[in-house]
Design a protein around this motif. Structure first.
Motif, PDB file in Angstrom:
ATOM      1  N   VAL A 168     -15.557 126.189  26.691  1.00  0.00           N
ATOM      2  CA  VAL A 168     -14.113 126.269  26.928  1.00  0.00           C
ATOM      3  C   VAL A 168     -13.454 127.169  25.889  1.00  0.00           C
ATOM      4  CG1 VAL A 168     -11.965 124.951  26.951  1.00  0.00           C
ATOM      5  CG2 VAL A 168     -13.997 124.036  28.101  1.00  0.00           C
ATOM      6  N   GLY A 169     -13.874 127.034  24.628  1.00  0.00           N
ATOM      7  CA  GLY A 169     -13.270 127.849  23.586  1.00  0.00           C
ATOM      8  C   GLY A 169     -13.534 129.327  23.752  1.00  0.00           C
ATOM      9  N   LEU A 170     -14.731 129.680  24.198  1.00  0.00           N
ATOM     10  CA  LEU A 170     -15.057 131.091  24.407  1.00  0.00           C
ATOM     11  C   LEU A 170     -14.429 131.630  25.682  1.00  0.00           C
ATOM     12  CD1 LEU A 170     -18.803 130.960  23.323  1.00  0.00           C
ATOM     13  CD2 LEU A 170     -16.957 132.129  22.103  1.00  0.00           C
ATOM     14  N   ALA A 202     -21.664 132.323  33.848  1.00  0.00           N
ATOM     15  CA  ALA A 202     -20.271 132.503  33.417  1.00  0.00           C
ATOM     16  C   ALA A 202     -19.806 131.366  32.522  1.00  0.00           C
ATOM     17  CB  ALA A 202     -19.357 132.615  34.631  1.00  0.00           C
ATOM     18  N   HIS A 203     -20.644 130.316  32.393  1.00  0.00           N
ATOM     19  CA  HIS A 203     -20.330 129.173  31.535  1.00  0.00           C
ATOM     20  C   HIS A 203     -21.418 128.960  30.487  1.00  0.00           C
ATOM     21  CE1 HIS A 203     -17.928 128.524  35.149  1.00  0.00           C
ATOM     22  NE2 HIS A 203     -17.127 127.784  34.416  1.00  0.00           N
ATOM     23  N   VAL A 213     -20.749 134.796  24.387  1.00  0.00           N
ATOM     24  CA  VAL A 213     -20.594 135.429  23.068  1.00  0.00           C
ATOM     25  C   VAL A 213     -20.929 136.916  23.136  1.00  0.00           C
ATOM     26  CG1 VAL A 213     -21.632 135.557  20.786  1.00  0.00           C
ATOM     27  CG2 VAL A 213     -20.910 133.354  21.689  1.00  0.00           C
ATOM     28  N   ILE A 214     -22.011 137.252  23.811  1.00  0.00           N
ATOM     29  CA  ILE A 214     -22.459 138.644  23.857  1.00  0.00           C
ATOM     30  C   ILE A 214     -21.522 139.498  24.706  1.00  0.00           C
ATOM     31  CG2 ILE A 214     -24.345 140.144  24.593  1.00  0.00           C
ATOM     32  CD1 ILE A 214     -24.845 138.465  22.050  1.00  0.00           C
ATOM     33  N   ASP A 246     -12.176 139.618  19.831  1.00  0.00           N
ATOM     34  CA  ASP A 246     -11.582 138.513  20.578  1.00  0.00           C
ATOM     35  C   ASP A 246     -12.263 137.177  20.302  1.00  0.00           C
ATOM     36  OD1 ASP A 246      -9.832 140.294  21.758  1.00  0.00           O
ATOM     37  OD2 ASP A 246     -11.089 140.585  23.540  1.00  0.00           O
ATOM     38  N   LEU A 247     -13.382 137.205  19.619  1.00  0.00           N
ATOM     39  CA  LEU A 247     -14.148 135.973  19.413  1.00  0.00           C
ATOM     40  C   LEU A 247     -13.424 135.015  18.473  1.00  0.00           C
ATOM     41  CD1 LEU A 247     -17.757 137.379  18.953  1.00  0.00           C
ATOM     42  CD2 LEU A 247     -17.058 135.733  20.702  1.00  0.00           C
TER      43      LEU A 247
END
Length: 331
Positions: A166-168, A247-248, A254-255, A261-262
């Motif tokens: 969720v955070g990413l 997608a989850h 991360v990649i 934006d991370l």
């Protein structure tokens, strides 16, 4: 501190991990002034839900009436509920002294994703529930810093996977994400099953004793039709295609993201826990990609004793990350 690391991590981790200056450990005098259990009606899952809130010392002091606080969302693991944090965050020693709001939402056995197929007509949009309904409700009810720089999310087990995912996926909402012995490979394994023609989340068998425990209501939860593990488990599939699962997948998220934006990433695991190898693999991937992060490995298993120690440290990491982000935001 780190008790033991995989040899390759020992050689390379120091070059990329961010060292944070941590606040002092909270003492008995720093207990939260108030702990609340809040009920909300969630449009995303079309049912009443609950979350616990730990408020920092001084929140109700009139001198702080205009003050706003950063917020850390803590996500529970599989087989547990929002009540798990009352045992893990033992008030004086863990939760009281940091000047931030702690929010512990309930999400059943959902893995914090929007389920692609539901077989019983229920709404199971658990990612939307967390990001839109819970965050929106908290921001409206409490004096939060309602901005990315003032939000972090972390969790253990299922919640560790949910916090990273969720955070990413919503990095515009969270400046820091964390996993404590998280099941980080949940979506990765689901994608592999789907590519082989199976279900993302195949049915599991339980002994009669385990099934009886799964069907037993926990009266402390206090939500009609949502108080046993069976009732709290979505009926359907979280993903229908490998692409949906990917997608989850935190490994891929991360990649695929722009480095700028991370959110900051904090992960840890106990050396006797079931997700140690997965957490190490995630850390090595971050190293290979030259992504700053913080990794800690301690003795311990996948249990309350380990999480109590882990969160004494993790809460400081996320608080300090938000504090620094808020300082940079100020004109």
């Amino acid at each position: 501190m780190t008790d033991a690391l995989a040899p390759r991590l020992v050689a390379r981790l120091a070059a990329v991990a961010i060292a944070l200056t941590l606040g002092a450990t909270a003492g008995p005098e720093a207990q939260p002034t108030r702990v609340e259990t809040v009920e909300l009606r969630s449009p995303a899952v079309d049912r009443p839900m609950k979350y616990d809130v730990f408020l920092p010392r001084g929140y109700d002091d009139p001198v702080n009436a205009e003050r706003r606080y950063p917020t850390l969302y803590l996500l529970h693991g599989e087989g547990r509920s929002f009540l798990a944090w009352r045992e893990i965050l033992d008030g004086a020693a863990v939760a009281g002294g940091r000047e931030m709001i702690l929010v512990m939402p309930d999400a059943g056995e959902s893995y914090y994703v929007n389920w692609s197929r539901t077989d019983d007509g229920r709404r199971d949009a658990w990612e939307d529930y967390l990001v839109d309904d819970v965050v929106g409700h908290v921001d409206a009810r409490y004096r939060t810093v309602a901005a990315r720089e003032g939000r972090a999310v972390a969790g253990f087990g299922m919640g560790g996977y949910g916090a990273l995912t969720v955070g990413l996926r919503h990095a515009d909402r969270f400046v820091s994400v964390g996993s404590q012995s998280g099941r980080i490979d949940y979506a990765r394994l689901a994608a592999e099953r789907l590519r082989l023609g199976g279900d993302a989340d195949p049915p599991r068998g339980f002994t009669p004793e385990a099934e009886a425990r799964r069907r037993a209501d926990d009266p402390r939860i206090g939500l009609a039709g949502f108080s046993s593990i069976v009732d709290r488990t979505p009926r359907g599939q979280p993903f229908l295609t490998a692409a949906e699962a990917e997608a989850h997948d935190p490994f891929l998220l991360v990649i695929r993201m722009r480095r700028g934006d991370l959110p900051f990433i904090q992960i840890d695991s106990g050396t006797a826990g079931p997700y140690l190898v997965t957490t190490q693999a995630f850390a090595e991937m971050l190293i290979d990609a030259d992504i700053p992060f913080q990794y800690t490995q301690r003795r311990g298993g996948h249990d309350v004793d380990y999480w109590r120690g882990a969160y004494r440290y993790a809460l400081d990491v996320h608080f300090e990350t938000m504090r620094r982000a808020l300082e940079r935001r100020e004109p």
